[in-house]
Design a protein around this motif. Structure first.
Motif, mmCIF file in Angstrom:
data_model
loop_
_atom_site.group_PDB
_atom_site.id
_atom_site.type_symbol
_atom_site.label_atom_id
_atom_site.label_comp_id
_atom_site.label_asym_id
_atom_site.label_seq_id
_atom_site.Cartn_x
_atom_site.Cartn_y
_atom_site.Cartn_z
ATOM 1 N N ARG A 1 4.549 -6.606 11.843
ATOM 2 C CA ARG A 1 3.784 -7.857 11.734
ATOM 3 C C ARG A 1 2.572 -7.708 10.825
ATOM 4 O O ARG A 1 2.059 -8.702 10.302
ATOM 5 C CB ARG A 1 3.325 -8.307 13.124
ATOM 6 N N GLN A 2 2.086 -6.483 10.643
ATOM 7 C CA GLN A 2 0.836 -6.280 9.920
ATOM 8 C C GLN A 2 1.027 -6.062 8.425
ATOM 9 O O GLN A 2 0.172 -6.449 7.630
ATOM 10 C CB GLN A 2 0.072 -5.083 10.517
ATOM 11 N N ILE A 3 2.130 -5.428 8.023
ATOM 12 C CA ILE A 3 2.267 -5.085 6.601
ATOM 13 C C ILE A 3 2.802 -6.283 5.828
ATOM 14 O O ILE A 3 3.507 -7.128 6.384
ATOM 15 C CB ILE A 3 3.180 -3.856 6.412
ATOM 16 N N PRO A 4 2.498 -6.401 4.515
ATOM 17 C CA PRO A 4 2.983 -7.523 3.701
ATOM 18 C C PRO A 4 4.509 -7.518 3.596
ATOM 19 O O PRO A 4 5.166 -6.506 3.827
ATOM 20 C CB PRO A 4 2.335 -7.266 2.331
ATOM 21 N N GLU A 5 5.068 -8.684 3.185
ATOM 22 C CA GLU A 5 6.521 -8.820 3.106
ATOM 23 C C GLU A 5 7.135 -7.906 2.051
ATOM 24 O O GLU A 5 8.255 -7.431 2.211
ATOM 25 C CB GLU A 5 6.888 -10.272 2.802
ATOM 26 N N THR B 1 -6.551 -1.134 13.623
ATOM 27 C CA THR B 1 -7.254 -1.956 14.606
ATOM 28 C C THR B 1 -6.266 -2.597 15.584
ATOM 29 O O THR B 1 -6.504 -2.629 16.799
ATOM 30 C CB THR B 1 -8.064 -3.059 13.890
ATOM 31 N N ALA B 2 -5.144 -3.101 15.068
ATOM 32 C CA ALA B 2 -4.164 -3.761 15.931
ATOM 33 C C ALA B 2 -3.583 -2.784 16.946
ATOM 34 O O ALA B 2 -3.398 -3.124 18.116
ATOM 35 C CB ALA B 2 -3.051 -4.370 15.082
ATOM 36 N N ILE B 3 -3.297 -1.565 16.521
ATOM 37 C CA ILE B 3 -2.702 -0.583 17.434
ATOM 38 C C ILE B 3 -3.712 -0.107 18.460
ATOM 39 O O ILE B 3 -3.413 0.012 19.650
ATOM 40 C CB ILE B 3 -2.120 0.593 16.622
ATOM 41 N N SER B 4 -4.950 0.154 18.029
ATOM 42 C CA SER B 4 -5.957 0.634 18.982
ATOM 43 C C SER B 4 -6.315 -0.436 20.009
ATOM 44 O O SER B 4 -6.808 -0.115 21.093
ATOM 45 C CB SER B 4 -7.221 1.082 18.224
ATOM 46 N N ALA B 5 -6.071 -1.718 19.683
ATOM 47 C CA ALA B 5 -6.372 -2.807 20.610
ATOM 48 C C ALA B 5 -5.214 -3.103 21.553
ATOM 49 O O ALA B 5 -5.336 -3.953 22.434
ATOM 50 C CB ALA B 5 -6.724 -4.075 19.831
ATOM 51 N N GLN C 1 8.098 2.752 19.605
ATOM 52 C CA GLN C 1 8.748 1.460 19.373
ATOM 53 C C GLN C 1 7.722 0.341 19.265
ATOM 54 O O GLN C 1 7.838 -0.553 18.413
ATOM 55 C CB GLN C 1 9.738 1.169 20.504
ATOM 56 N N THR C 2 6.687 0.379 20.128
ATOM 57 C CA THR C 2 5.652 -0.659 20.081
ATOM 58 C C THR C 2 4.864 -0.588 18.782
ATOM 59 O O THR C 2 4.551 -1.613 18.161
ATOM 60 C CB THR C 2 4.697 -0.499 21.283
ATOM 61 N N ILE C 3 4.537 0.616 18.355
ATOM 62 C CA ILE C 3 3.823 0.773 17.081
ATOM 63 C C ILE C 3 4.650 0.220 15.929
ATOM 64 O O ILE C 3 4.120 -0.437 15.016
ATOM 65 C CB ILE C 3 3.462 2.260 16.860
ATOM 66 N N ALA C 4 5.952 0.467 15.946
ATOM 67 C CA ALA C 4 6.819 -0.063 14.886
ATOM 68 C C ALA C 4 6.787 -1.586 14.861
ATOM 69 O O ALA C 4 6.734 -2.203 13.789
ATOM 70 C CB ALA C 4 8.256 0.439 15.078
ATOM 71 N N GLU D 1 -7.947 -0.420 -2.706
ATOM 72 C CA GLU D 1 -8.775 -1.290 -1.857
ATOM 73 C C GLU D 1 -7.891 -2.216 -1.009
ATOM 74 O O GLU D 1 -8.179 -2.440 0.181
ATOM 75 C CB GLU D 1 -9.721 -2.126 -2.720
ATOM 76 N N GLN D 2 -6.829 -2.759 -1.616
ATOM 77 C CA GLN D 2 -5.922 -3.614 -0.854
ATOM 78 C C GLN D 2 -5.186 -2.806 0.214
ATOM 79 O O GLN D 2 -5.014 -3.267 1.348
ATOM 80 C CB GLN D 2 -4.905 -4.252 -1.803
ATOM 81 N N VAL D 3 -4.760 -1.618 -0.156
ATOM 82 C CA VAL D 3 -4.055 -0.770 0.802
ATOM 83 C C VAL D 3 -4.988 -0.379 1.949
ATOM 84 O O VAL D 3 -4.580 -0.309 3.112
ATOM 85 C CB VAL D 3 -3.507 0.487 0.089
ATOM 86 N N TRP D 4 -6.255 -0.151 1.625
ATOM 87 C CA TRP D 4 -7.254 0.161 2.666
ATOM 88 C C TRP D 4 -7.314 -0.976 3.696
ATOM 89 O O TRP D 4 -7.338 -0.744 4.905
ATOM 90 C CB TRP D 4 -8.619 0.377 2.023
ATOM 91 N N GLY D 5 -7.361 -2.209 3.233
ATOM 92 C CA GLY D 5 -7.419 -3.345 4.148
ATOM 93 C C GLY D 5 -6.194 -3.411 5.044
ATOM 94 O O GLY D 5 -6.308 -3.696 6.248
ATOM 95 N N ILE D 6 -5.005 -3.154 4.483
ATOM 96 C CA ILE D 6 -3.782 -3.166 5.291
ATOM 97 C C ILE D 6 -3.838 -2.052 6.342
ATOM 98 O O ILE D 6 -3.494 -2.256 7.510
ATOM 99 C CB ILE D 6 -2.557 -2.988 4.374
ATOM 100 N N ALA D 7 -4.275 -0.848 5.916
ATOM 101 C CA ALA D 7 -4.339 0.287 6.842
ATOM 102 C C ALA D 7 -5.316 0.015 7.982
ATOM 103 O O ALA D 7 -5.024 0.295 9.154
ATOM 104 C CB ALA D 7 -4.747 1.550 6.078
ATOM 105 N N GLU D 8 -6.477 -0.559 7.664
ATOM 106 C CA GLU D 8 -7.464 -0.827 8.705
ATOM 107 C C GLU D 8 -6.967 -1.903 9.677
ATOM 108 O O GLU D 8 -7.204 -1.824 10.883
ATOM 109 C CB GLU D 8 -8.790 -1.264 8.060
ATOM 110 N N ALA D 9 -6.287 -2.916 9.145
ATOM 111 C CA ALA D 9 -5.730 -3.952 10.019
ATOM 112 C C ALA D 9 -4.703 -3.342 10.971
ATOM 113 O O ALA D 9 -4.660 -3.670 12.164
ATOM 114 C CB ALA D 9 -5.097 -5.063 9.180
#
Length: 402
Positions: free
Chosen positions: A309-313, A346-350, A301-304, A335-343
């Motif tokens: 909040r992280q993925i585009p609208e 990073t947010a989940i691991s933090a 649930q937390t990951i969801a 490349e754009q999808v890579w940036g979304i995936a990394e964000a």
């Protein structure tokens, strides 16, 4: 579908269920099958979990000498990667094996280590196992006072577990009671409405036939309109439920795949790219083993919530099943999808889970792929899954593109 890691997890869970039912020989067969797959995949953490489970089960069968080497191999693996939680659980299992071999003093050392760790973690589930072992070990040595104190601590820990179980059962009963009460109230309202309608018709019968006919017709039309509106609302709710995942509130597998198919066709028609991200939770089996399925549900649930909040609208994320998710990003290059995936990674691991302890950090592994003119849903997902498996093999907590 060829997902060997998923097959290993399923076999491990089948073995756990069989063990709980007391079907030890059948459980041992399934544990060994899961271990063979994990070994072939090179998943050392899962291999160690399998070795520990096999060893513990052999001890349950009275085969302490045979089970001890399995447990010690698992323990060495957990110590090598500094996994304190798994080390403590494995030392509890080793203590049971050592007691069967009359190596009681060594068993006490293992139990003392585990007690310190689980007291720090406030984990009554494993503390109960520790104190049960301590009571038996001290009794073996004739240390009756210490055995009594350990037995009292065991009862206290067991009482905490039973209290939690009762509270959970009470919550379920409250929900059931509220549902039944509302159903009774609805039935009473229907009966009352029916009585009122009958009374109205009796009054109107004394009036002119024309007036009665007009009113009856208007009432009938109003009732039909209300029923039709209720059916429309019910249909909308049912469609929403059919397309949503109950645990996370995200689109379910059917919904997200339908969205992917539609966007893939639109991308081909407009010559625009389409990116997909598939990811799952690293070592999710360990999360369930440590915190129970309710803890695992809270992690999902937390990951969801983080992902929303992280993925585009214009992107959409859905739960494919278990701990696996899919994100569809229209009109986006790799490349754009890579940036979304990394964000997202990073947010989940933090983010801390279950109180924010460092040992409870959760990470994800992600695979990304970009749809082309030649792609259909199956080929696009197959490439993204292949990238995800590479991320797993290369150490997890990372993003890999196809």
């Amino acid at each position: 579908s060829g997902r060997k890691a998923g097959v290993a997890t399923a076999r491990f869970n089948i073995a756990s269920a069989m063990e709980a039912k007391g079907e030890f020989d059948a459980a041992l067969v399934e544990y060994r099958r899961a271990l063979e797959i994990d070994t072939a995949l090179g998943d050392r953490a899962s291999v160690a979990e399998g070795e520990r489970s096999i060893g513990a089960l052999l001890v349950k069968q009275g085969k302490g000498a045979e089970g001890l080497p399995w447990i010690e191999r698992a323990l060495a693996s957990f110590i090598a990667v500094d996994d304190i939680e798994s080390t403590a659980r494995t030392r509890v299992a080793r203590a049971k094996a050592l007691r069967t071999l009359d190596r009681t003093q060594e068993a006490l050392e293992d139990l003392a280590f585990a007690e310190r760790h689980f007291l720090e973690q406030h984990n009554p589930r494993y503390l109960a196992q520790v104190y049960e072992g301590l009571a038996a070990a001290h009794a073996d040595l004739g240390e009756w006072r210490m055995a009594y104190e350990a037995s009292m601590a065991y009862r206290k820990a067991q009482g905490q577990l039973e209290k939690s179980a009762r509270e959970e059962q009470s919550s379920r009963l409250r929900v059931q009671f509220d549902s039944a009460r509302k159903e009774r109230e609805n039935r009473a309202l229907l009966i009352e409405n029916a009585h009122r309608g009958e009374a109205l018709r009796n009054i109107e019968r004394v009036r002119s036939l024309q007036r009665v006919t007009i009113i009856f017709g208007m009432t009938f039309l109003a009732l039909m309109a209300a029923m039709a509106w209720q059916e429309v609302r019910k249909g909308r709710r049912m469609r929403a439920l059919a397309m949503s995942d109950e645990l996370t509130g995200l689109p379910n597998r059917r919904h997200i795949l339908k969205f992917l198919e539609r966007e893939l066709r639109a991308g081909k028609a407009s010559a625009k790219p389409l990116g997909v991200i598939t990811f799952d939770v690293d070592h999710f089996k360990r999360v369930n083993d440590t915190h129970g399925h309710h803890g695992g549900d809270r992690v999902l649930q937390t990951i969801a919530e983080i992902a929303r909040r992280q993925i585009p609208e214009d992107a959409k994320m859905g739960r494919m099943g278990g701990e696996e998710f899919l994100v569809v990003v229209p009109a986006a290059h790799a490349e754009q999808v890579w940036g979304i995936a990394e964000a997202l990674r990073t947010a989940i691991s933090a983010t801390g889970f279950e109180g924010g302890r460092e040992s409870d950090r959760v990470t994800i592994s992600l695979g990304i792929s970009e749809g082309g003119p030649q792609d259909d849903v199956e080929s696009l997902l197959k490439r993204a899954d292949a990238a995800l498996y590479r991320a797993k093999r290369e150490g997890r907590n990372r993003t890999v593109r196809d």
